[in-house]
Design an enzyme around this catalytic site. Structure first.
Site, PDB file in Angstrom:
ATOM      1  N   PRO A 103       1.624  -0.485 -14.220  1.00 24.81           N
ATOM      2  CA  PRO A 103       2.039   0.624 -13.337  1.00 24.81           C
ATOM      3  C   PRO A 103       1.287   0.554 -12.004  1.00 24.81           C
ATOM      4  CG  PRO A 103       1.424   1.417 -15.532  1.00 24.81           C
ATOM      5  CD  PRO A 103       1.024  -0.019 -15.457  1.00 24.81           C
ATOM      6  N   GLU A 104       2.029   0.706 -10.911  1.00 23.36           N
ATOM      7  CA  GLU A 104       1.400   0.667  -9.583  1.00 23.36           C
ATOM      8  C   GLU A 104       1.272   2.098  -9.047  1.00 23.36           C
ATOM      9  OE1 GLU A 104       2.797  -2.635  -7.191  1.00 23.36           O
ATOM     10  OE2 GLU A 104       3.346  -3.738  -8.995  1.00 23.36           O
TER      11      GLU A 104
END
Ligand SMILES: [Zn+2]
Length: 263
Positions: A2-3
Site C-alpha cells: 500500500p502506498e
C-alpha cells in the site's frame, strides 16, 4: 505494498468509524502489547504520515500501525463477527463499529508526545498538511549519487511513494530510473509530479494516473510491462532496482526514459 494514497484513505475510514467515540474493546494480538487494554478511552483522530497510521486517544496515547506489504484495516459493524484466525493483529471497537487490523506489519502503543520516535525520521508527506516540496528536494539532494528510483522510495526523503508511483512519476518526467539524483535536472518537477499523482488519487477507490479509469489504461507503465508504451509504442521494460526485496520492481520505457537524456 500500500502506498501513501491507500494509507491516507485508510486513516479517513478509521476516522469515520472511531473518531469521537469511546472504545468498548481493544484486542492487541501482538506479544508486546498483549495485555494492553484501551477500553473506556476516546479516540480523537487517526492521521496518516506517509505509510504510517497514528490513532490518537485521549489520555495521551497513540496506537501506531503500518500496513507493510499486505496489511489492511477492515471496518465492520460492532455486532458482527470479528474475522477469525491468525491474521488479526488488533481490534479497536466502539458501540457501533469494530476496526480490525489484519496482517499489520507494525503495531505499537506509545505516548502521543513520543510519536516522533516512530515517524520523526520521515520526509515530507505529499498528502500531509505540512507538505514541503523544497524540503523533499533538499533531502534528496543530500545523497546526489543515489539513483532517483531508489531515492524516491526512501521514506526519509519523502514519505508515501512506493513502486507504482515511482514508475508512473519517472515515466511522466521522462527520467531514467537509474539516473543519479544529482544529474536529474528538474528534481523539484519530479517531486511535484509525484505529489500531484498521489493527491489526485487520495479519495479514489482505485488508482488512476492517466485520467482514464478503464482497466489496462489506468496507468502509463506500471502493470504494463511488455506492452506498447502509450507514448511511443515501444515495448515497456521491467526490471529490478534497490535492496528492499518487495520494492525492487521498476517498469519503464527505454525510449521515453533513455539513459543518455538528462532528465
Ligand atoms: Zn515510450
Amino acid at each position: 505494498m500500500p502506498e501513501g494514497d491507500v494509507v491516507y484513505r485508510t486513516a479517513r475510514r478509521l476516522g469515520r468509524a472511531l473518531d469521537g467515540r469511546v472504545l468498548t474493546r481493544s484486542d492487541f494480538r501482538v506479544p508486546r502489547h498483549a495485555t494492553a487494554d484501551l477500553t473506556g478511552l476516546t479516540v480523537l483522530e487517526t492521521v496518516s504520515r506517509g505509510k504510517h497510521l497514528l490513532t490518537r486517544l485521549d489520555g495521551g496515547l497513540t496506537v501506531h500501525t503500518h500496513l507493510r506489504m499486505d496489511g489492511l484495516w477492515r471496518v465492520l459493524p460492532a455486532g458482527g463477527r470479528t474475522p477469525p484466525g491468525d491474521l488479526v493483529r488488533l481490534v479497536l471497537a466502539n458501540a457501533e463499529w469494530q476496526a480490525v487490523g489484519l496482517r499489520l506489519g507494525m503495531v505499537d502503543l506509545v505516548a502521543t508526545g513520543r510519536e516522533e520516535r516512530l515517524v520523526g525520521h520521515l520526509g515530507p508527506d505529499p498528502l500531509g498538511p505540512d507538505w514541503d516540496p523544497a524540503e523533499a528536494v533538499r533531502r534528496l539532494r543530500a545523497s546526489p549519487e543515489a539513483t532517483i528510483g531508489e531515492a524516491l522510495l526512501d521514506q526519509r526523503n519523502l514519505a508515501g511513494i512506493g513502486t507504482i508511483y515511482r514508475a508512473e512519476t519517472l515515466f511522466l518526467a521522462r527520467v531514467w530510473p537509474w539516473r543519479q539524483v544529482g544529474a536529474v535536472r528538474d528534481l523539484r518537477g519530479v517531486v511535484e509530479l509525484a505529489q500531484r499523482l498521489l493527491y489526485a488519487n487520495r479519495e479514489r477507490p482505485s488508482r488512476v494516473t492517466t485520467g482514464d479509469p478503464r482497466p489496462g489504461r489506468d496507468t502509463w507503465v506500471y502493470g504494463r510491462a511488455g506492452r506498447p508504451c502509450p507514448r511511443c509504442g515501444s515495448r515497456i521494460s521491467r526490471g529490478e532496482m534497490g535492496a528492499q526485496p518487495r520494492e525492487r520492481l521498476i517498469v519503464w520505457c527505454r525510449r521515453c526514459q533513455p539513459e543518455e537524456t538528462a532528465g
